[in-house]
Motif scaffolding. Structure first.
Motif, short mmCIF file in Angstrom:
data_model
loop_
_atom_site.label_atom_id
_atom_site.label_comp_id
_atom_site.label_asym_id
_atom_site.label_seq_id
_atom_site.Cartn_x
_atom_site.Cartn_y
_atom_site.Cartn_z
N ASN A 235 0.98 -1.24 0.09
CA ASN A 235 -0.09 0.27 -0.12
C ASN A 235 0.75 0.96 -0.04
O ASN A 235 -0.03 2.61 -0.39
N LEU A 236 2.59 1.05 0.47
CA LEU A 236 3.08 1.95 0.32
C LEU A 236 4.01 2.28 -0.99
O LEU A 236 4.50 3.40 -0.99
N GLY A 237 3.49 1.34 -1.42
CA GLY A 237 4.08 1.32 -2.86
C GLY A 237 5.36 0.76 -2.60
O GLY A 237 6.86 1.77 -2.83
N ARG A 238 5.97 0.26 -1.64
CA ARG A 238 7.21 -0.79 -2.04
C ARG A 238 7.00 -2.33 -1.75
O ARG A 238 7.56 -3.02 -1.44
N PRO A 239 6.50 -2.75 -2.84
CA PRO A 239 6.77 -3.49 -3.61
C PRO A 239 8.33 -4.76 -3.61
O PRO A 239 7.32 -6.15 -3.61
N SER A 240 9.18 -4.25 -4.12
CA SER A 240 9.97 -5.27 -3.93
C SER A 240 10.46 -5.69 -2.47
O SER A 240 10.71 -6.66 -2.03
N GLU A 241 9.76 -4.87 -1.38
CA GLU A 241 10.29 -4.95 0.23
C GLU A 241 9.26 -6.10 0.68
O GLU A 241 9.28 -7.36 1.47
N ALA A 242 7.65 -5.78 -0.50
CA ALA A 242 7.01 -6.97 0.12
C ALA A 242 6.94 -7.89 -0.34
O ALA A 242 6.80 -9.45 0.44
N ARG A 243 7.63 -7.84 -1.74
CA ARG A 243 8.30 -10.04 -1.28
C ARG A 243 8.86 -10.62 -0.71
O ARG A 243 8.58 -11.41 -0.48
N ALA A 244 9.95 -9.71 -0.44
CA ALA A 244 10.60 -10.60 0.60
C ALA A 244 10.02 -11.07 1.98
O ALA A 244 10.23 -12.02 2.62
N VAL A 245 9.32 -10.06 2.44
CA VAL A 245 8.23 -10.12 3.34
C VAL A 245 7.16 -11.38 3.09
O VAL A 245 7.35 -12.33 4.49
N ARG A 246 6.48 -10.96 1.95
CA ARG A 246 5.93 -12.51 2.16
C ARG A 246 6.30 -13.59 1.52
O ARG A 246 5.62 -14.89 2.75
N LEU A 247 7.68 -14.00 1.15
CA LEU A 247 8.20 -15.00 1.02
C LEU A 247 8.55 -15.49 3.22
O LEU A 247 8.17 -16.76 2.88
N ASP A 248 9.33 -14.39 3.69
CA ASP A 248 9.13 -15.01 4.45
C ASP A 248 8.38 -15.65 5.68
O ASP A 248 7.69 -16.14 6.19
N SER A 249 6.87 -14.93 5.44
CA SER A 249 6.06 -15.03 6.00
C SER A 249 4.46 -16.14 5.74
O SER A 249 4.31 -16.80 6.87
N LEU A 250 5.37 -16.79 4.11
CA LEU A 250 4.57 -17.92 3.63
C LEU A 250 5.13 -19.08 4.23
O LEU A 250 4.76 -20.43 4.63
N GLY A 251 6.67 -19.26 4.48
CA GLY A 251 7.33 -19.88 5.05
C GLY A 251 7.02 -20.91 7.01
O GLY A 251 6.89 -21.76 7.61
N TRP A 252 6.61 -19.25 7.15
CA TRP A 252 6.63 -19.65 9.12
C TRP A 252 4.36 -19.81 8.80
O TRP A 252 4.68 -20.50 9.85
N GLY A 253 3.94 -19.53 7.41
CA GLY A 253 2.54 -19.69 8.14
C GLY A 253 2.47 -21.65 7.95
O GLY A 253 1.76 -21.73 8.17
N ARG A 254 3.37 -22.23 6.63
CA ARG A 254 3.28 -23.12 6.48
C ARG A 254 3.85 -24.29 8.28
O ARG A 254 2.96 -25.32 8.52
N TYR A 255 4.70 -23.67 9.00
CA TYR A 255 4.39 -23.97 10.38
C TYR A 255 2.77 -23.81 11.22
O TYR A 255 2.62 -24.90 11.33
N GLY A 256 2.94 -22.38 11.09
CA GLY A 256 1.47 -21.73 12.21
C GLY A 256 0.81 -22.38 11.46
O GLY A 256 -0.52 -22.44 12.45
N PHE A 257 0.33 -22.84 10.42
CA PHE A 257 -1.17 -22.65 10.23
C PHE A 257 -1.42 -24.30 9.84
O PHE A 257 -2.90 -24.94 9.04
N GLY A 258 -0.55 -24.88 8.80
CA GLY A 258 -0.45 -26.28 8.68
C GLY A 258 -0.68 -26.37 7.26
O GLY A 258 0.10 -26.02 6.65
N SER A 259 -1.85 -26.35 6.56
CA SER A 259 -2.26 -26.18 5.24
C SER A 259 -1.78 -25.39 4.64
O SER A 259 -2.35 -24.17 4.48
N ASP A 260 -1.63 -25.28 3.40
CA ASP A 260 -1.62 -24.46 2.31
C ASP A 260 -2.69 -24.27 1.30
O ASP A 260 -2.31 -22.72 1.30
N LYS A 261 -3.61 -24.56 1.61
CA LYS A 261 -4.52 -24.20 1.60
C LYS A 261 -5.14 -22.84 2.63
O LYS A 261 -5.95 -21.76 2.27
N GLU A 262 -4.82 -23.27 4.12
CA GLU A 262 -4.76 -22.14 5.01
C GLU A 262 -3.57 -20.88 5.06
O GLU A 262 -4.47 -19.62 5.05
N VAL A 263 -2.78 -21.14 4.04
CA VAL A 263 -1.86 -20.47 4.04
C VAL A 263 -1.78 -19.84 2.78
O VAL A 263 -2.39 -18.20 3.31
N ARG A 264 -2.48 -19.67 1.99
CA ARG A 264 -2.94 -18.92 1.37
C ARG A 264 -4.40 -17.95 1.90
O ARG A 264 -4.69 -17.17 0.58
#
Length: 455
Positions: A408-437
């Motif tokens: 939203n702040l117009g910082r897409p490259s930073e957003a992509r890096a943070v999203r990748l990090d969030s998805l890795g933790w989401g797989r442990y915290g939420f379980g299924s890929d469907k839930e992460v998405r």
């Protein structure tokens, strides 16, 4: 002790109006998720209160059940403790079990290890489908019982007095039951809480700010306080069969030896927790109560907490619960509740993870009102305590919020890096890929309207 899911982790759609569905902002279903992230060694903070107060905590944890029933004697395992696993254990269970066993040995001084292959442990963990577990104990995510060594044995004896902890004089055999179809984090959380109960305290106390022995469920892995309580439990000065008075007489010298830092801290007793407040919270957070009745019960808990003159975690948790339950119907009340609970939690270094839970809710409000800067600041200020607490679900959620705020702040490259990090933790915290998405898409569709949050 039953580990109960008290309320939904999020409730994002209730925080503010959302925009019409925007497919381009959803995460494509065919995106390959990064590898699951897992935690290493826990960063343990020593307890931050006086030994006198912790002696009181130990006695209430050890000589009382959650129901209020008194226990006449201390019970623990005498001699080495072995742990076995049966059933379709998920791949993360073994490493997480080894980590917590290593902590029991290192931090609590307990002689505990895995049972040899094919041998039943004195603590027998059995993994089974969640639906099967809840068919017999509907509100439990996982639980522990004495004298049993298997699910079949538990089913055959579930109405027997042999499952009554108050009839024990020592602990020789217990069983822990864990579902196989939940997230890796929930499996790990069950291991920590149920193994700790199998070994030690049988009670939970809402007044404890830094413990898994608290039904607010903010702490998901064993803390420094918890390990100190277990070290006291298994110290040579104590033994199974001792009375409350015998244990109380030995605690001052025992705590002085194990926790000398607590000798110089001023006593600040929290005082008793009336049963009527506990019952109000149980009604508010229980799964079988209708929405209006739950909100009324939460208001009652807040009223009782204020009448008691509390300024501690019990007041904050009452207000936080009211905020969560008000999200679908009274957004203004929810926001004011989160702001108030957050101020209480932020006033003490021992409640940083609780403050982070509140900050997540406030960040959602900020993001949905178009205030990405505030959302980003709230997230950044709370990532460290969440990582220290090893709560991957909360960490992933905060990072997903950060991702959207950066976009939203117009910082897409930073957003992509943070999203990748969030998805890795989401797989442990939420379980299924469907839930992460689903989590990622949920936050991506928050509507940016409204004004900045103040307070």
């Amino acid at each position: 002790m039953l580990r109960i899911l008290l309320f939904a982790f999020l409730g994002l759609a209730a925080c503010a109006p959302v925009a019409p569905e925007q497919p381009n902002r959803r995460m494509p279903p065919d995106v390959v998720l990064p590898p699951m992230k897992t935690f290493g060694a826990a960063r343990v903070t020593p307890p931050q209160r006086s030994n006198r107060d912790m002696a009181t905590d130990f006695l209430e944890l050890s000589f009382q059940m959650e129901s209020g029933r008194s226990l006449q004697t201390l019970t623990r395992f005498e001699g080495p403790v072995t742990v076995s696993v049966a059933g379709p254990a998920p791949s993360t269970l073994g490493p997480d079990l080894d980590q917590v066993i290593a902590r029991f040995r290192r931090e609590a001084g307990i002689d505990i290890s895995r049972a040899p292959n094919g041998k039943k442990g004195r603590i027998a963990i059995e993994v089974l489908p969640h639906a099967e577990l809840q068919r017999f104990v509907p509100q439990a995510a996982c639980f522990v019982v004495p004298r049993m060594s298997s699910w079949a044995e538990f089913r055959a004896n579930r109405r027997s007095r042999s499952l009554d902890w108050s009839t024990l004089t020592s602990r020789d055999q217990v069983a822990v039951f864990i579902p196989d179809d939940v997230s890796p984090q929930e499996v790990r959380d069950c291991l920590h809480e149920e193994l700790a109960q199998a070994l030690g305290p049988l009670n939970d106390l809402y007044r404890l700010p830094d413990s898994v022995f608290n039904d607010d469920n903010f702490h998901t892995v064993l803390t420094g306080f918890d390990m100190l309580m277990l070290r006291v439990y298994y110290s040579p000065e104590l033994a199974s069969g001792m009375s409350r008075d015998q244990v109380a007489a030995r605690l001052p010298a025992l705590l002085a030896r194990l926790n000398p830092a607590g000798l110089s801290m001023a006593s600040n007793p929290a005082g008793p927790t009336p049963r009527v407040w506990v019952e109000a919270l149980e009604t508010a957070l229980g799964p079988r109560t209708a929405g209006a009745a739950r909100r009324a019960a939460a208001r009652k808990a807040v009223t009782i907490a204020r009448q008691q003159g509390w300024t501690d975690t019990r007041l904050a948790f009452s207000i936080f619960a009211l905020g969560r339950l008000s999200l679908p119907t009274e957004a203004d009340l929810a926001l004011s509740s989160f702001l108030t609970a957050g101020r209480i939690y932020q006033s003490s270094p021992t409640t940083r993870v609780q403050a982070a839970h509140v900050a997540m809710q406030l960040a959602v409000f900020a993001l949905s009102s178009g205030d990405a800067e505030t959302a980003l600041g709230l997230v950044n200020a709370n990532l460290a305590p969440v990582a220290d607490a090893q709560n991957a679900a909360l960490l992933a959620t905060l990072l997903i919020i950060k991702t959207q705020a950066l976009e939203n702040l117009g910082r897409p490259s930073e957003a992509r890096a943070v999203r990748l990090d969030s998805l890795g933790w989401g797989r442990y915290g939420f379980g299924s890929d469907k839930e992460v998405r689903a989590r990622l898409s949920e936050i991506a569709m928050l509507s940016p309207n409204g004004t900045k949050i103040k307070g």
